[in-house]
Design a protein around this motif. Structure first.
Motif, mmCIF file in Angstrom:
data_model
loop_
_atom_site.group_PDB
_atom_site.id
_atom_site.type_symbol
_atom_site.label_atom_id
_atom_site.label_comp_id
_atom_site.label_asym_id
_atom_site.label_seq_id
_atom_site.Cartn_x
_atom_site.Cartn_y
_atom_site.Cartn_z
ATOM 1 N N PRO A 1 62.101 -2.263 71.880
ATOM 2 C CA PRO A 1 61.160 -2.202 73.000
ATOM 3 C C PRO A 1 61.018 -3.558 73.687
ATOM 4 C CG PRO A 1 60.229 -1.197 71.016
ATOM 5 C CD PRO A 1 61.457 -1.922 70.599
ATOM 6 N N VAL A 2 60.737 -3.549 74.978
ATOM 7 C CA VAL A 2 60.441 -4.778 75.701
ATOM 8 C C VAL A 2 59.231 -5.454 75.049
ATOM 9 C CG1 VAL A 2 59.703 -5.758 77.903
ATOM 10 C CG2 VAL A 2 61.375 -3.906 77.871
ATOM 11 N N GLY A 3 59.330 -6.749 74.816
ATOM 12 C CA GLY A 3 58.238 -7.474 74.174
ATOM 13 C C GLY A 3 58.309 -7.482 72.665
ATOM 14 N N ASP A 4 59.309 -6.825 72.085
ATOM 15 C CA ASP A 4 59.450 -6.809 70.627
ATOM 16 C C ASP A 4 59.767 -8.219 70.124
ATOM 17 O OD1 ASP A 4 59.194 -5.031 68.468
ATOM 18 O OD2 ASP A 4 61.350 -4.977 68.147
ATOM 19 N N ALA A 5 59.435 -8.485 68.862
ATOM 20 C CA ALA A 5 59.618 -9.820 68.296
ATOM 21 C C ALA A 5 61.095 -10.154 68.088
ATOM 22 C CB ALA A 5 58.870 -9.923 66.974
ATOM 23 N N LEU A 6 61.504 -11.327 68.584
ATOM 24 C CA LEU A 6 62.841 -11.854 68.360
ATOM 25 C C LEU A 6 62.725 -13.242 67.742
ATOM 26 C CD1 LEU A 6 64.701 -11.039 71.721
ATOM 27 C CD2 LEU A 6 64.655 -9.657 69.631
ATOM 28 N N GLU B 1 55.984 3.347 66.051
ATOM 29 C CA GLU B 1 55.540 2.130 65.370
ATOM 30 C C GLU B 1 56.445 1.814 64.182
ATOM 31 O OE1 GLU B 1 51.489 1.499 64.501
ATOM 32 O OE2 GLU B 1 50.815 1.833 66.565
ATOM 33 N N LEU B 2 56.900 2.841 63.484
ATOM 34 C CA LEU B 2 57.826 2.613 62.373
ATOM 35 C C LEU B 2 59.174 2.100 62.877
ATOM 36 C CD1 LEU B 2 56.975 5.737 60.191
ATOM 37 C CD2 LEU B 2 56.660 3.343 59.519
ATOM 38 N N CYS B 3 59.565 2.524 64.069
ATOM 39 C CA CYS B 3 60.789 1.996 64.682
ATOM 40 C C CYS B 3 60.603 0.522 65.045
ATOM 41 C CB CYS B 3 61.155 2.797 65.934
ATOM 42 S SG CYS B 3 61.797 4.454 65.613
ATOM 43 N N SER B 4 59.464 0.193 65.612
ATOM 44 C CA SER B 4 59.182 -1.190 65.998
ATOM 45 C C SER B 4 59.145 -2.114 64.788
ATOM 46 C CB SER B 4 57.849 -1.285 66.750
ATOM 47 O OG SER B 4 57.902 -0.582 67.965
ATOM 48 N N GLU B 5 58.700 -1.596 63.652
ATOM 49 C CA GLU B 5 58.601 -2.405 62.436
ATOM 50 C C GLU B 5 59.895 -2.411 61.639
ATOM 51 O OE1 GLU B 5 55.184 -1.116 60.237
ATOM 52 O OE2 GLU B 5 53.810 -1.448 61.910
ATOM 53 N N GLY B 6 60.905 -1.680 62.130
ATOM 54 C CA GLY B 6 62.212 -1.735 61.485
ATOM 55 C C GLY B 6 62.461 -0.728 60.385
ATOM 56 N N CYS C 1 80.857 -26.184 67.185
ATOM 57 C CA CYS C 1 80.345 -25.238 68.177
ATOM 58 C C CYS C 1 78.827 -25.182 68.105
ATOM 59 C CB CYS C 1 80.942 -23.842 67.959
ATOM 60 S SG CYS C 1 80.532 -23.110 66.359
ATOM 61 N N ILE C 2 78.245 -24.544 69.124
ATOM 62 C CA ILE C 2 76.798 -24.334 69.168
ATOM 63 C C ILE C 2 76.537 -22.843 69.281
ATOM 64 C CG2 ILE C 2 74.672 -24.706 70.493
ATOM 65 C CD1 ILE C 2 75.792 -27.367 71.415
ATOM 66 N N GLY C 3 75.619 -22.352 68.474
ATOM 67 C CA GLY C 3 75.214 -20.954 68.541
ATOM 68 C C GLY C 3 73.759 -20.851 68.968
ATOM 69 N N ARG C 4 73.508 -20.052 69.980
ATOM 70 C CA ARG C 4 72.134 -19.807 70.436
ATOM 71 C C ARG C 4 71.900 -18.302 70.323
ATOM 72 N NH1 ARG C 4 71.068 -24.786 72.788
ATOM 73 N NH2 ARG C 4 72.807 -25.798 73.878
ATOM 74 N N GLN C 5 71.289 -17.880 69.208
ATOM 75 C CA GLN C 5 71.222 -16.469 68.865
ATOM 76 C C GLN C 5 69.795 -15.925 68.983
ATOM 77 O OE1 GLN C 5 74.200 -16.778 68.774
ATOM 78 N NE2 GLN C 5 75.142 -17.619 66.941
ATOM 79 N N TYR C 6 69.728 -14.624 69.283
ATOM 80 C CA TYR C 6 68.434 -13.933 69.371
ATOM 81 C C TYR C 6 68.460 -12.767 68.384
ATOM 82 C CZ TYR C 6 67.722 -16.617 73.644
ATOM 83 O OH TYR C 6 67.578 -17.638 74.543
ATOM 84 N N TYR C 7 67.763 -12.920 67.264
ATOM 85 C CA TYR C 7 67.754 -11.927 66.195
ATOM 86 C C TYR C 7 66.586 -10.961 66.342
ATOM 87 C CZ TYR C 7 71.072 -14.913 63.671
ATOM 88 O OH TYR C 7 72.171 -15.646 63.307
ATOM 89 N N VAL C 8 66.825 -9.700 66.046
ATOM 90 C CA VAL C 8 65.757 -8.701 66.007
ATOM 91 C C VAL C 8 64.928 -8.951 64.752
ATOM 92 C CG1 VAL C 8 65.197 -6.251 65.912
ATOM 93 C CG2 VAL C 8 67.176 -7.030 67.249
ATOM 94 N N GLY C 9 63.659 -9.294 64.941
ATOM 95 C CA GLY C 9 62.821 -9.673 63.808
ATOM 96 C C GLY C 9 62.683 -8.601 62.750
#
Length: 240
Positions: free
Chosen positions: A204-209, A55-60, A225-233
């Motif tokens: 993890p799969v389903g983690d917030a992005l 859980e601490l890993c999931s929360e960063g 240019c256009i950037g379409r990014q997926y950040y780890v929340g």
């Protein structure tokens, strides 16, 4: 650890480790004790410890490194957005945090233009775009999945360029003499990590992005240019 029978054991351990991180007992990039060591310290099963750590890993707060152990994460990177704010490269943002920015190229190819892209560049259906996909890292930790689109005719030399560990804004400037300075528009959407994104970003799969669409322009307000990014929340914060 205080005795609180109303709070699950894993939660008590999680809160205790989190407090130790916030108070500086465990420093950024420092390895925490192993699961067997924590199990012995708290007199609980390894399953209980594992849930607290995961859980601490999931929360960063923590990050697991394959074959090495579990380490305290570096502080979450903050990026401020306002109507008048200028675009700042990820490389420069990392430098401000004392981190080393990295980039690993996943894909580079020529793709057809889509509707919103035709509007942005005021171009026709036959326009081709250069598409670059990379994983961007800070101190080797994945932070976001970068998807960059550029007009192929203007930037075809970037097809063969070295995109490893380079700033995209610097590469664009080196070819065109035009610098990304702002965005024409941008949108932010909260999503869940797909299995592919999970693997690429080590979450993890389903983690917030955070899905950020940015339409970048130069100092004369011309489209670049256009950037379409997926950040780890849990590793990146956008301040609006």
């Amino acid at each position: 650890m205080p005795d609180n029978t109303f709070v699950p054991l894993y939660q008590q351990i999680k809160d205790d480790i989190k407090s130790a991180i916030e108070q500086g007992k465990y420093r950024p990039k420092e390895q925490i004790p192993t699961e067997p060591e924590l199990s012995a310290e708290y007199s609980v099963s390894r399953v209980t410890v594992r849930r607290a750590v995961e859980e601490l890993c999931s929360e960063g707060y923590l990050i697991k490194q394959q074959g090495r152990g579990t380490f305290v994460s570096t502080p979450r990177i903050h990026r401020k957005f306002s109507v008048s704010s200028q675009a700042v490269s990820f490389t420069k943002t990392c430098q401000e945090y004392g981190m080393t920015a990295g980039a690993r190229v996943l894909e580079r190819k020529i793709v057809p233009v889509r509707e919103d892209e035709k509007t942005f560049w005021n171009c026709g259906d036959d326009t081709l775009l250069l598409y670059i996909q990379r994983v961007r890292t800070a101190d080797s930790q994945p932070v976001f999945l970068e998807n960059l689109f550029l007009p192929y005719d203007q930037f075809k030399t970037l097809m063969q360029a070295d995109w490893e560990n380079r700033s995209a804004f610097d590469l664009i400037d080196s070819v065109s003499g035009r610098r990304v300075v702002n965005t024409l528009r941008r949108s932010i959407e909260a999503l869940r990590a797909t299995p592919e994104q999970s693997s690429l970003l080590s979450v993890p799969v389903g983690d917030a992005l955070l899905h950020l669409n940015c339409y970048f322009i130069d100092h004369e307000n011309h489209p670049l240019c256009i950037g379409r990014q997926y950040y780890v929340g849990s590793r990146y914060m956008l301040e609006i």
